[in-house]
Design a protein around this motif. Structure first.
Motif, PDB file in Angstrom:
ATOM      1  N   TRP A 119      11.341 -18.710  -8.385  1.00 31.35           N
ATOM      2  CA  TRP A 119      10.830 -17.628  -9.231  1.00 31.35           C
ATOM      3  C   TRP A 119       9.318 -17.473  -9.099  1.00 31.35           C
ATOM      4  O   TRP A 119       8.791 -16.365  -9.093  1.00 31.35           O
ATOM      5  CB  TRP A 119      11.235 -17.870 -10.686  1.00 31.35           C
ATOM      6  N   GLN A 120       8.606 -18.596  -8.973  1.00 29.85           N
ATOM      7  CA  GLN A 120       7.148 -18.560  -8.887  1.00 29.85           C
ATOM      8  C   GLN A 120       6.651 -18.077  -7.520  1.00 29.85           C
ATOM      9  O   GLN A 120       5.471 -17.818  -7.359  1.00 29.85           O
ATOM     10  CB  GLN A 120       6.568 -19.958  -9.171  1.00 29.85           C
ATOM     11  N   GLY A 121       7.540 -17.989  -6.541  1.00 32.30           N
ATOM     12  CA  GLY A 121       7.151 -17.492  -5.225  1.00 32.30           C
ATOM     13  C   GLY A 121       6.856 -18.577  -4.201  1.00 32.30           C
ATOM     14  O   GLY A 121       6.407 -18.267  -3.103  1.00 32.30           O
ATOM     15  N   GLU A 122       7.133 -19.835  -4.526  1.00 31.00           N
ATOM     16  CA  GLU A 122       6.925 -20.914  -3.564  1.00 31.00           C
ATOM     17  C   GLU A 122       8.003 -20.835  -2.488  1.00 31.00           C
ATOM     18  O   GLU A 122       9.195 -20.859  -2.795  1.00 31.00           O
ATOM     19  CB  GLU A 122       7.001 -22.272  -4.259  1.00 31.00           C
ATOM     20  N   ASN A 123       7.571 -20.751  -1.222  1.00 31.28           N
ATOM     21  CA  ASN A 123       8.513 -20.630  -0.110  1.00 31.28           C
ATOM     22  C   ASN A 123       9.431 -21.835  -0.011  1.00 31.28           C
ATOM     23  O   ASN A 123       9.012 -22.976  -0.228  1.00 31.28           O
ATOM     24  CB  ASN A 123       7.769 -20.446   1.206  1.00 31.28           C
ATOM     25  N   LYS A 124      10.683 -21.551   0.346  1.00 34.46           N
ATOM     26  CA  LYS A 124      11.721 -22.565   0.545  1.00 34.46           C
ATOM     27  C   LYS A 124      11.841 -23.509  -0.647  1.00 34.46           C
ATOM     28  O   LYS A 124      12.038 -24.713  -0.478  1.00 34.46           O
ATOM     29  CB  LYS A 124      11.493 -23.333   1.839  1.00 34.46           C
ATOM     30  N   ALA A 125      11.709 -22.962  -1.849  1.00 39.33           N
ATOM     31  CA  ALA A 125      11.809 -23.757  -3.069  1.00 39.33           C
ATOM     32  C   ALA A 125      12.893 -23.168  -3.964  1.00 39.33           C
ATOM     33  O   ALA A 125      13.203 -21.979  -3.896  1.00 39.33           O
ATOM     34  CB  ALA A 125      10.473 -23.792  -3.791  1.00 39.33           C
ATOM     35  N   VAL A 126      13.464 -24.024  -4.783  1.00 42.53           N
ATOM     36  CA  VAL A 126      14.528 -23.648  -5.711  1.00 42.53           C
ATOM     37  C   VAL A 126      14.047 -23.931  -7.126  1.00 42.53           C
ATOM     38  O   VAL A 126      13.403 -24.944  -7.378  1.00 42.53           O
ATOM     39  CB  VAL A 126      15.812 -24.456  -5.410  1.00 42.53           C
ATOM     40  N   THR A 127      14.347 -23.040  -8.047  1.00 38.17           N
ATOM     41  CA  THR A 127      14.049 -23.246  -9.457  1.00 38.17           C
ATOM     42  C   THR A 127      15.268 -23.874 -10.118  1.00 38.17           C
ATOM     43  O   THR A 127      16.397 -23.452  -9.853  1.00 38.17           O
ATOM     44  CB  THR A 127      13.758 -21.900 -10.157  1.00 38.17           C
ATOM     45  N   THR A 128      15.041 -24.868 -10.972  1.00 40.21           N
ATOM     46  CA  THR A 128      16.111 -25.381 -11.823  1.00 40.21           C
ATOM     47  C   THR A 128      15.777 -24.954 -13.240  1.00 40.21           C
ATOM     48  O   THR A 128      14.762 -25.368 -13.797  1.00 40.21           O
ATOM     49  CB  THR A 128      16.238 -26.912 -11.732  1.00 40.21           C
ATOM     50  N   ARG A 129      16.639 -24.089 -13.794  1.00 36.23           N
ATOM     51  CA  ARG A 129      16.412 -23.588 -15.144  1.00 36.23           C
ATOM     52  C   ARG A 129      16.623 -24.693 -16.170  1.00 36.23           C
ATOM     53  O   ARG A 129      17.185 -25.742 -15.852  1.00 36.23           O
ATOM     54  CB  ARG A 129      17.370 -22.424 -15.442  1.00 36.23           C
ATOM     55  N   VAL A 130      16.216 -24.442 -17.398  1.00 35.73           N
ATOM     56  CA  VAL A 130      16.367 -25.432 -18.464  1.00 35.73           C
ATOM     57  C   VAL A 130      17.832 -25.768 -18.734  1.00 35.73           C
ATOM     58  O   VAL A 130      18.140 -26.848 -19.235  1.00 35.73           O
ATOM     59  CB  VAL A 130      15.666 -24.984 -19.771  1.00 35.73           C
ATOM     60  N   ASP A 131      18.748 -24.868 -18.369  1.00 34.91           N
ATOM     61  CA  ASP A 131      20.173 -25.141 -18.564  1.00 34.91           C
ATOM     62  C   ASP A 131      20.812 -25.814 -17.355  1.00 34.91           C
ATOM     63  O   ASP A 131      22.024 -25.993 -17.295  1.00 34.91           O
ATOM     64  CB  ASP A 131      20.932 -23.867 -18.924  1.00 34.91           C
ATOM     65  N   GLY A 132      19.977 -26.190 -16.360  1.00 29.78           N
ATOM     66  CA  GLY A 132      20.472 -26.908 -15.191  1.00 29.78           C
ATOM     67  C   GLY A 132      20.916 -26.036 -14.035  1.00 29.78           C
ATOM     68  O   GLY A 132      21.236 -26.540 -12.954  1.00 29.78           O
ATOM     69  N   VAL A 133      20.932 -24.726 -14.227  1.00 30.81           N
ATOM     70  CA  VAL A 133      21.342 -23.815 -13.152  1.00 30.81           C
ATOM     71  C   VAL A 133      20.228 -23.732 -12.112  1.00 30.81           C
ATOM     72  O   VAL A 133      19.060 -23.550 -12.446  1.00 30.81           O
ATOM     73  CB  VAL A 133      21.674 -22.412 -13.714  1.00 30.81           C
ATOM     74  N   LYS A 134      20.608 -23.872 -10.828  1.00 31.24           N
ATOM     75  CA  LYS A 134      19.643 -23.733  -9.732  1.00 31.24           C
ATOM     76  C   LYS A 134      19.657 -22.285  -9.263  1.00 31.24           C
ATOM     77  O   LYS A 134      20.708 -21.641  -9.216  1.00 31.24           O
ATOM     78  CB  LYS A 134      20.014 -24.659  -8.580  1.00 31.24           C
ATOM     79  N   GLN A 135      18.456 -21.792  -8.920  1.00 27.48           N
ATOM     80  CA  GLN A 135      18.357 -20.414  -8.470  1.00 27.48           C
ATOM     81  C   GLN A 135      17.266 -20.276  -7.415  1.00 27.48           C
ATOM     82  O   GLN A 135      16.300 -21.034  -7.387  1.00 27.48           O
ATOM     83  CB  GLN A 135      18.096 -19.477  -9.651  1.00 27.48           C
ATOM     84  N   LEU A 136      17.472 -19.281  -6.539  1.00 27.29           N
ATOM     85  CA  LEU A 136      16.462 -18.927  -5.548  1.00 27.29           C
ATOM     86  C   LEU A 136      16.454 -17.416  -5.404  1.00 27.29           C
ATOM     87  O   LEU A 136      17.360 -16.733  -5.879  1.00 27.29           O
ATOM     88  CB  LEU A 136      16.726 -19.626  -4.214  1.00 27.29           C
ATOM     89  N   TYR A 137      15.408 -16.913  -4.755  1.00 23.81           N
ATOM     90  CA  TYR A 137      15.243 -15.468  -4.591  1.00 23.81           C
ATOM     91  C   TYR A 137      14.976 -15.141  -3.134  1.00 23.81           C
ATOM     92  O   TYR A 137      14.291 -15.881  -2.426  1.00 23.81           O
ATOM     93  CB  TYR A 137      14.084 -14.954  -5.462  1.00 23.81           C
ATOM     94  N   LEU A 138      15.531 -14.018  -2.700  1.00 23.74           N
ATOM     95  CA  LEU A 138      15.288 -13.504  -1.356  1.00 23.74           C
ATOM     96  C   LEU A 138      15.298 -11.988  -1.437  1.00 23.74           C
ATOM     97  O   LEU A 138      15.624 -11.418  -2.480  1.00 23.74           O
ATOM     98  CB  LEU A 138      16.356 -14.009  -0.384  1.00 23.74           C
ATOM     99  N   GLN A 139      14.925 -11.362  -0.338  1.00 17.20           N
ATOM    100  CA  GLN A 139      14.926  -9.900  -0.293  1.00 17.20           C
ATOM    101  C   GLN A 139      15.842  -9.427   0.817  1.00 17.20           C
ATOM    102  O   GLN A 139      15.932 -10.059   1.884  1.00 17.20           O
ATOM    103  CB  GLN A 139      13.509  -9.371  -0.080  1.00 17.20           C
ATOM    104  N   ASP A 140      16.511  -8.311   0.565  1.00 22.42           N
ATOM    105  CA  ASP A 140      17.383  -7.730   1.586  1.00 22.42           C
ATOM    106  C   ASP A 140      16.527  -6.947   2.580  1.00 22.42           C
ATOM    107  O   ASP A 140      15.287  -6.895   2.443  1.00 22.42           O
ATOM    108  CB  ASP A 140      18.489  -6.894   0.935  1.00 22.42           C
ATOM    109  N   PRO A 141      17.107  -6.351   3.610  1.00 24.61           N
ATOM    110  CA  PRO A 141      16.308  -5.642   4.629  1.00 24.61           C
ATOM    111  C   PRO A 141      15.422  -4.517   4.090  1.00 24.61           C
ATOM    112  O   PRO A 141      14.426  -4.159   4.711  1.00 24.61           O
ATOM    113  CB  PRO A 141      17.368  -5.085   5.588  1.00 24.61           C
ATOM    114  N   ASP A 142      15.750  -3.964   2.926  1.00 28.81           N
ATOM    115  CA  ASP A 142      14.939  -2.902   2.339  1.00 28.81           C
ATOM    116  C   ASP A 142      13.978  -3.411   1.276  1.00 28.81           C
ATOM    117  O   ASP A 142      13.264  -2.634   0.654  1.00 28.81           O
ATOM    118  CB  ASP A 142      15.843  -1.811   1.753  1.00 28.81           C
ATOM    119  N   GLY A 143      13.977  -4.712   1.040  1.00 27.50           N
ATOM    120  CA  GLY A 143      13.048  -5.302   0.094  1.00 27.50           C
ATOM    121  C   GLY A 143      13.597  -5.495  -1.308  1.00 27.50           C
ATOM    122  O   GLY A 143      12.890  -5.985  -2.187  1.00 27.50           O
ATOM    123  N   TYR A 144      14.862  -5.117  -1.550  1.00 28.74           N
ATOM    124  CA  TYR A 144      15.443  -5.344  -2.866  1.00 28.74           C
ATOM    125  C   TYR A 144      15.543  -6.844  -3.124  1.00 28.74           C
ATOM    126  O   TYR A 144      15.930  -7.609  -2.244  1.00 28.74           O
ATOM    127  CB  TYR A 144      16.842  -4.727  -2.973  1.00 28.74           C
TER     128      TYR A 144
END
Length: 152
Positions: A119-144
């Motif tokens: 979420w913070q924008g650190e490359n190749k990093a995963v966020t672990t939410r307070v509820d234990g769920v892991k999440q990452l972000y990427l963009q599709d070919p159009d930037g979504y």
């Protein structure tokens, strides 16, 4: 006699009100589809098929400008090739897909050289939410923005 009439009217009111209540509850909106404008339909279709691993479904237009994907029971993602400029909102506006394994998904991203971050924008990093769920972000070919998580 008045009592019978009043009771009859009350019974009619109650009997007609019950179906209205039941009908109102069963008629709540459900997600039908999300539509995204894309610049290159083939490239975006390949991304959502190969990387996100959504299954295509038949689309009624057959004009080469649409791809439809199943994202849940009776919910779809529609890609529409569109010539106008695409304005992509910030990361807070995103699609989110749940996967059984973040680690397996990361392997697919790395194999295909697709950047991702927390979420913070650190490359190749995963966020672990307070509820234990892991999440990452990427963009599709159009930037979504797309969130991938392992929520149950």
């Amino acid at each position: 006699m008045k009592k019978i009439i009043i009771n009859s009217l009350l019974a009619c009111f109650v009997l007609t009100a019950i179906p209205v209540t039941i009908l109102a509850q069963s008629q709540k909106p459900t997600l039908n589809h999300i539509a995204l404008s894309v610049k290159n339909l083939a490239k975006s279709t390949a991304f959502y098929s190969k990387i996100i691993q959504l299954d295509t479904i038949p689309e009624p237009f057959h004009d080469g400008r649409h791809t439809w994907f199943s994202i849940a029971s009776n919910s779809h993602l529609h890609l529409i090739e569109y010539p106008d400029p695409i304005i992509v909102p910030g990361k807070g506006t995103h699609l989110c897909f749940r996967v059984p394994s973040i680690e397996d998904f990361i392997q697919r991203l790395e194999k295909n050289n697709i950047p991702y971050s927390n979420w913070q924008g650190e490359n190749k990093a995963v966020t672990t939410r307070v509820d234990g769920v892991k999440q990452l972000y990427l963009q599709d070919p159009d930037g979504y923005w797309i969130e991938i998580n392992n929520d149950k």
